[in-house]
Design a protein around this motif. Structure first.
Motif, PDB file in Angstrom:
ATOM      1  N   ALA A  31      10.308  57.801 -19.010  1.00 57.20           N
ATOM      2  CA  ALA A  31      11.089  57.708 -18.041  1.00 57.20           C
ATOM      3  C   ALA A  31      10.740  58.841 -17.061  1.00 57.20           C
ATOM      4  CB  ALA A  31      12.794  58.049 -18.539  1.00 57.20           C
ATOM      5  N   TRP A  34       8.891  58.353 -13.468  1.00 56.13           N
ATOM      6  CA  TRP A  34       9.717  57.868 -11.883  1.00 56.13           C
ATOM      7  C   TRP A  34       9.820  59.322 -11.245  1.00 56.13           C
ATOM      8  CZ3 TRP A  34      10.833  54.407 -16.191  1.00 56.13           C
ATOM      9  CH2 TRP A  34      10.330  52.965 -15.912  1.00 56.13           C
ATOM     10  N   GLU A  36      12.634  61.024 -11.029  1.00 55.47           N
ATOM     11  CA  GLU A  36      13.925  60.678 -10.305  1.00 55.47           C
ATOM     12  C   GLU A  36      14.626  61.917  -9.905  1.00 55.47           C
ATOM     13  OE1 GLU A  36      16.031  61.022 -14.640  1.00 55.47           O
ATOM     14  OE2 GLU A  36      13.939  60.386 -13.830  1.00 55.47           O
ATOM     15  N   THR A  39      19.793  61.066 -11.915  1.00 56.34           N
ATOM     16  CA  THR A  39      19.943  60.285 -13.284  1.00 56.34           C
ATOM     17  C   THR A  39      21.412  59.998 -13.035  1.00 56.34           C
ATOM     18  OG1 THR A  39      18.707  61.929 -14.209  1.00 56.34           O
ATOM     19  CG2 THR A  39      19.889  60.390 -15.674  1.00 56.34           C
ATOM     20  N   ARG A 137      17.525  56.901 -11.126  1.00 56.23           N
ATOM     21  CA  ARG A 137      17.174  56.234 -12.499  1.00 56.23           C
ATOM     22  C   ARG A 137      18.545  55.801 -13.256  1.00 56.23           C
ATOM     23  NH1 ARG A 137      16.803  57.208 -17.730  1.00 56.23           N
ATOM     24  NH2 ARG A 137      16.633  59.657 -17.653  1.00 56.23           N
ATOM     25  N   ASP A 139      20.504  55.473 -16.126  1.00 57.34           N
ATOM     26  CA  ASP A 139      20.444  55.668 -17.753  1.00 57.34           C
ATOM     27  C   ASP A 139      21.544  55.094 -18.545  1.00 57.34           C
ATOM     28  OD1 ASP A 139      19.539  56.859 -20.156  1.00 57.34           O
ATOM     29  OD2 ASP A 139      19.772  58.863 -19.670  1.00 57.34           O
TER      30      ASP A 139
END
Length: 202
Positions: A31, A34, A36, A39, A137, A139
């Motif tokens: 993960a 990316w 991010e 999140t 992202r 989650d």
């Protein structure tokens, strides 16, 4: 401009997201690719881990970490300070709706209020984009991810497919999605990491 939205989830061969062991270290290592800025997570996911979060060491906010944004329509999350201090995120943002119950008067957590009864995810992403977020992202393997896909908000989807059959409810009917294959990696234990661009969300 709306940020690029990615989601990753672990699934069994029959499309179920629970009932099997997941290598969390590998899941979150992938993960991080990316990088991010935000999140995005839902209150149910936080509440399921709230005791663990409160008991975890407090390392302090991570200045270069992503922002943690929590969809909390009913204002159920209480562990904001613990989340902020876990050492994973630079800060926390509570995502509320107009009809979310009143918060304590001394609440210090930053808020973003969108939507009437439920958080307006489209508006959330627009606001985050205006504030400089380039990658978000999701989650979640539950309602938040399904809602994001239904609204056409997810741009990239990664599946960590585990070589087990679990039985139970599938996480999503992917026949409704336009998916373009972007890459596959096979690990020694038989887990397959499949990445797709989402070309249609409705």
């Amino acid at each position: 401009m709306r940020p690029h939205v990615v989601a990753q989830l672990a699934v069994s061969l029959d499309g179920v997201t629970s009932g099997f062991d997941v290598d969390l270290a590998r899941f979150y290592a992938l993960a991080t690719l990316w990088q991010e800025d935000v999140t995005l997570i839902d209150a149910d996911t936080i509440l399921a881990q709230e005791d663990v979060v409160r008991a975890a060491p407090r390392r302090g906010a991570r200045e270069d970490g992503p922002l943690l944004a929590v969809v909390d329509d009913r204002a159920r999350v209480r562990s904001w300070e613990s989340l902020r201090e876990l050492g994973y995120w630079s800060g926390v943002l509570a995502l509320y709706a107009d009809q979310t119950p009143a918060r304590p008067l001394d609440a210090t957590t930053r808020e973003l209020v969108t939507g009437y009864e439920q958080v307006d995810l489209t508006e959330v992403l627009e606001v985050l984009g205006r504030r400089g977020a380039r990658t978000v992202r999701v989650d979640s393997s539950g309602a938040l991810l399904r809602a994001s896909l239904a609204l056409g908000l997810v741009d990239e989807l990664a599946l960590l497919v585990h070589p087990v059959m679990v039985g139970g409810e599938r996480w999503c009917d992917t026949r409704r999605l336009g998916l373009r294959h972007a890459g596959t990696e096979v690990f020694e234990d038989g887990v397959i990491w499949m990445r797709y661009c989402v070309t249609s969300g409705r």
